[in-house]
Scaffold this motif. Structure first.
Motif, PDB file in Angstrom:
ATOM      1  N   LEU A   1       0.838  -1.204   0.000  1.00  0.00           N
ATOM      2  CA  LEU A   1       0.000   0.000   0.000  1.00  0.00           C
ATOM      3  C   LEU A   1       0.869   1.249   0.000  1.00  0.00           C
ATOM      4  CD1 LEU A   1      -2.622  -1.136   2.631  1.00  0.00           C
ATOM      5  CD2 LEU A   1      -3.025  -0.852   0.185  1.00  0.00           C
ATOM      6  N   THR A   2       0.492   2.228  -0.827  1.00  0.00           N
ATOM      7  CA  THR A   2       1.271   3.453  -0.980  1.00  0.00           C
ATOM      8  C   THR A   2       0.389   4.678  -0.821  1.00  0.00           C
ATOM      9  OG1 THR A   2       2.708   2.321  -2.547  1.00  0.00           O
ATOM     10  CG2 THR A   2       2.795   4.704  -2.563  1.00  0.00           C
ATOM     11  N   LEU A   3       0.928   5.696  -0.176  1.00  0.00           N
ATOM     12  CA  LEU A   3       0.281   6.995  -0.029  1.00  0.00           C
ATOM     13  C   LEU A   3       1.103   7.993  -0.827  1.00  0.00           C
ATOM     14  CD1 LEU A   3      -1.976   8.503   1.559  1.00  0.00           C
ATOM     15  CD2 LEU A   3      -0.247   8.968   3.299  1.00  0.00           C
ATOM     16  N   ARG A   4       0.466   8.624  -1.800  1.00  0.00           N
ATOM     17  CA  ARG A   4       1.172   9.533  -2.710  1.00  0.00           C
ATOM     18  C   ARG A   4       0.518  10.907  -2.658  1.00  0.00           C
ATOM     19  NH1 ARG A   4       0.453   6.613  -7.159  1.00  0.00           N
ATOM     20  NH2 ARG A   4       2.256   5.363  -6.641  1.00  0.00           N
ATOM     21  N   SER A   5       1.336  11.943  -2.558  1.00  0.00           N
ATOM     22  CA  SER A   5       0.879  13.328  -2.549  1.00  0.00           C
ATOM     23  C   SER A   5       1.294  13.981  -3.860  1.00  0.00           C
ATOM     24  CB  SER A   5       1.511  14.059  -1.362  1.00  0.00           C
ATOM     25  OG  SER A   5       1.254  15.425  -1.431  1.00  0.00           O
ATOM     26  N   ARG A   6       0.361  14.706  -4.482  1.00  0.00           N
ATOM     27  CA  ARG A   6       0.633  15.391  -5.752  1.00  0.00           C
ATOM     28  C   ARG A   6       0.276  16.865  -5.639  1.00  0.00           C
ATOM     29  NH1 ARG A   6       1.294  12.057 -10.166  1.00  0.00           N
ATOM     30  NH2 ARG A   6       0.770   9.877  -9.855  1.00  0.00           N
ATOM     31  N   ALA A   7       0.974  17.686  -6.401  1.00  0.00           N
ATOM     32  CA  ALA A   7       0.651  19.111  -6.480  1.00  0.00           C
ATOM     33  C   ALA A   7      -0.664  19.254  -7.241  1.00  0.00           C
ATOM     34  CB  ALA A   7       1.760  19.866  -7.206  1.00  0.00           C
ATOM     35  N   ALA A   8      -1.567  20.066  -6.718  1.00  0.00           N
ATOM     36  CA  ALA A   8      -2.876  20.250  -7.350  1.00  0.00           C
ATOM     37  C   ALA A   8      -2.752  20.946  -8.704  1.00  0.00           C
ATOM     38  CB  ALA A   8      -3.794  21.034  -6.426  1.00  0.00           C
ATOM     39  N   VAL A   9      -1.753  21.799  -8.869  1.00  0.00           N
ATOM     40  CA  VAL A   9      -1.626  22.582 -10.096  1.00  0.00           C
ATOM     41  C   VAL A   9      -1.259  21.719 -11.298  1.00  0.00           C
ATOM     42  CG1 VAL A   9      -0.353  24.448 -11.199  1.00  0.00           C
ATOM     43  CG2 VAL A   9      -1.011  24.641  -8.805  1.00  0.00           C
ATOM     44  N   ASP A  10      -0.214  20.901 -11.161  1.00  0.00           N
ATOM     45  CA  ASP A  10       0.265  20.147 -12.324  1.00  0.00           C
ATOM     46  C   ASP A  10       0.296  18.631 -12.131  1.00  0.00           C
ATOM     47  OD1 ASP A  10       2.353  19.864 -10.572  1.00  0.00           O
ATOM     48  OD2 ASP A  10       3.832  20.880 -11.831  1.00  0.00           O
ATOM     49  N   GLY A  11      -0.093  18.150 -10.958  1.00  0.00           N
ATOM     50  CA  GLY A  11      -0.115  16.709 -10.710  1.00  0.00           C
ATOM     51  C   GLY A  11       1.236  16.088 -10.413  1.00  0.00           C
ATOM     52  N   ALA A  12       2.281  16.920 -10.286  1.00  0.00           N
ATOM     53  CA  ALA A  12       3.619  16.388  -9.996  1.00  0.00           C
ATOM     54  C   ALA A  12       3.640  15.733  -8.612  1.00  0.00           C
ATOM     55  CB  ALA A  12       4.646  17.519 -10.049  1.00  0.00           C
ATOM     56  N   VAL A  13       4.328  14.592  -8.516  1.00  0.00           N
ATOM     57  CA  VAL A  13       4.429  13.881  -7.241  1.00  0.00           C
ATOM     58  C   VAL A  13       5.270  14.696  -6.271  1.00  0.00           C
ATOM     59  CG1 VAL A  13       5.270  11.793  -6.114  1.00  0.00           C
ATOM     60  CG2 VAL A  13       4.128  11.628  -8.332  1.00  0.00           C
ATOM     61  N   ARG A  14       4.704  14.999  -5.111  1.00  0.00           N
ATOM     62  CA  ARG A  14       5.423  15.718  -4.045  1.00  0.00           C
ATOM     63  C   ARG A  14       6.119  14.740  -3.110  1.00  0.00           C
ATOM     64  NH1 ARG A  14       1.457  20.265  -1.460  1.00  0.00           N
ATOM     65  NH2 ARG A  14       1.520  21.766  -3.150  1.00  0.00           N
ATOM     66  N   SER A  15       5.391  13.692  -2.751  1.00  0.00           N
ATOM     67  CA  SER A  15       5.960  12.690  -1.845  1.00  0.00           C
ATOM     68  C   SER A  15       5.253  11.365  -2.072  1.00  0.00           C
ATOM     69  CB  SER A  15       5.804  13.125  -0.384  1.00  0.00           C
ATOM     70  OG  SER A  15       4.431  13.149  -0.024  1.00  0.00           O
ATOM     71  N   GLU A  16       5.942  10.303  -1.661  1.00  0.00           N
ATOM     72  CA  GLU A  16       5.371   8.967  -1.763  1.00  0.00           C
ATOM     73  C   GLU A  16       5.959   8.140  -0.633  1.00  0.00           C
ATOM     74  OE1 GLU A  16       4.847   7.124  -5.667  1.00  0.00           O
ATOM     75  OE2 GLU A  16       5.905   5.385  -4.850  1.00  0.00           O
ATOM     76  N   GLN A  17       5.102   7.484   0.120  1.00  0.00           N
ATOM     77  CA  GLN A  17       5.591   6.625   1.187  1.00  0.00           C
ATOM     78  C   GLN A  17       4.721   5.390   1.294  1.00  0.00           C
ATOM     79  OE1 GLN A  17       5.012  10.001   2.285  1.00  0.00           O
ATOM     80  NE2 GLN A  17       3.160   9.871   3.461  1.00  0.00           N
ATOM     81  N   ARG A  18       5.327   4.378   1.832  1.00  0.00           N
ATOM     82  CA  ARG A  18       4.611   3.125   2.059  1.00  0.00           C
ATOM     83  C   ARG A  18       3.674   3.319   3.243  1.00  0.00           C
ATOM     84  NH1 ARG A  18       7.032  -2.776   3.409  1.00  0.00           N
ATOM     85  NH2 ARG A  18       5.056  -3.812   3.126  1.00  0.00           N
ATOM     86  N   ILE A  19       2.475   2.759   3.134  1.00  0.00           N
ATOM     87  CA  ILE A  19       1.521   2.787   4.240  1.00  0.00           C
ATOM     88  C   ILE A  19       1.886   1.648   5.181  1.00  0.00           C
ATOM     89  CG2 ILE A  19      -0.904   2.460   4.870  1.00  0.00           C
ATOM     90  CD1 ILE A  19      -1.603   3.802   2.166  1.00  0.00           C
ATOM     91  N   THR A  20       2.016   1.969   6.467  1.00  0.00           N
ATOM     92  CA  THR A  20       2.417   0.975   7.461  1.00  0.00           C
ATOM     93  C   THR A  20       1.305   0.749   8.484  1.00  0.00           C
ATOM     94  OG1 THR A  20       3.429   2.630   8.897  1.00  0.00           O
ATOM     95  CG2 THR A  20       4.850   1.600   7.237  1.00  0.00           C
ATOM     96  N   VAL A  21       1.314  -0.426   9.074  1.00  0.00           N
ATOM     97  CA  VAL A  21       0.318  -0.791  10.090  1.00  0.00           C
ATOM     98  C   VAL A  21       1.000  -1.168  11.408  1.00  0.00           C
ATOM     99  CG1 VAL A  21      -1.443  -1.486   8.429  1.00  0.00           C
ATOM    100  CG2 VAL A  21       0.223  -3.161   9.224  1.00  0.00           C
ATOM    101  N   ASP A  22       2.203  -0.675  11.622  1.00  0.00           N
ATOM    102  CA  ASP A  22       2.992  -1.050  12.795  1.00  0.00           C
ATOM    103  C   ASP A  22       2.321  -0.697  14.117  1.00  0.00           C
ATOM    104  OD1 ASP A  22       4.867  -1.886  10.951  1.00  0.00           O
ATOM    105  OD2 ASP A  22       6.051  -0.056  11.094  1.00  0.00           O
ATOM    106  N   GLU A  23       1.479   0.342  14.126  1.00  0.00           N
ATOM    107  CA  GLU A  23       0.832   0.772  15.363  1.00  0.00           C
ATOM    108  C   GLU A  23      -0.394  -0.055  15.718  1.00  0.00           C
ATOM    109  OE1 GLU A  23       0.264   4.991  15.907  1.00  0.00           O
ATOM    110  OE2 GLU A  23       1.884   5.437  14.520  1.00  0.00           O
TER     111      GLU A  23
END
Length: 154
Positions: free
Chosen positions: A24-46
Motif C-alpha cells: 500500500l502506498t500513499l502519494r501526494s501530488r501538487a494540485a496545479v500540475d499533478g507532480a508527485v510531491r511525496s510517496e511513502q509506504r503505508i504501514t500498520v505497525d501501530e
C-alpha cells in the motif's frame, strides 16, 4: 483519491492511496500540475496483531493531517472484513482501525467525511449514519433507518 482538507485552502495537495496488502502506498501530488510531491509506504505497525489493511476503497477524507477511508481489513477471523482506517497523512502510518466485522456486504460502509470534533462520519448499511471517534473508539448513531440519498453540508 482523497478529498482535500477544506481548511488547507487552494494549495492543498492531492492525495491518493494505491496498492494491496504489503504494498500500500500513499502519494501526494501538487494540485496545479499533478507532480508527485511525496510517496511513502503505508504501514500498520501501530495496530495490534493480527490487524492489517488489505485494500482501501471509496473516497478518502483528509482533515488536519489525518486521512479516513473505508478499507477491507484483516482481523482475527477473516481476511477482507469491512473496516475504516485512519492514517497520518504525513507518515503513512495507520493509527486507528474500526473493525466492522464480517457480516456486512462488500463496500457497505463508506466514509462520508469528518465532523468538527475530529470524528469520522460513515454510512453503516443497511440504513444508518454513524459517528466514530478514533481517539476514544466511541461509535454513536446520528440517524437510524436512513433511506435514499444522503447529503452532508460542507
Amino acid at each position: 483519491m482523497v478529498t482535500p482538507d477544506p481548511e488547507a485552502g487552494r494549495g492543498a495537495p492531492l492525495i491518493e492511496m494505491a496498492g494491496e496488502q504489503g504494498g500500500l502506498t500513499l502519494r501526494s501530488r501538487a494540485a496545479v500540475d499533478g507532480a508527485v510531491r511525496s510517496e511513502q509506504r503505508i504501514t500498520v505497525d501501530e495496530l495490534p496483531k493480527p490487524y492489517q489493511v488489505n485494500e482501501f476503497h471509496g473516497r478518502g477524507w483528509l482533515h488536519s493531517g489525518r486521512l479516513a477511508s473505508a478499507a477491507w481489513i484483516v482481523n482475527n477471523e477473516i481476511h477482507g472484513a469491512e473496516g475504516v482506517a485512519v492514517l497520518d497523512s504525513r507518515t503513512g502510518s495507520v493509527t486507528h482501525l474500526l473493525d466492522l466485522g464480517r457480516d456486512r456486504a462488500k463496500g457497505c460502509c463508506p466514509v462520508l467525511g469528518w465532523d468538527n470534533r475530529g470524528a469520522v462520519l460513515l454510512r453503516l448499511e443497511p440504513a444508518a449514519l454513524a459517528r466514530w471517534d478514533p481517539e476514544t473508539g466511541a461509535i454513536t448513531g446520528i440517524i437510524a433507518d436512513l433511506r435514499g440519498v444522503l447529503t452532508l453540508a460542507g
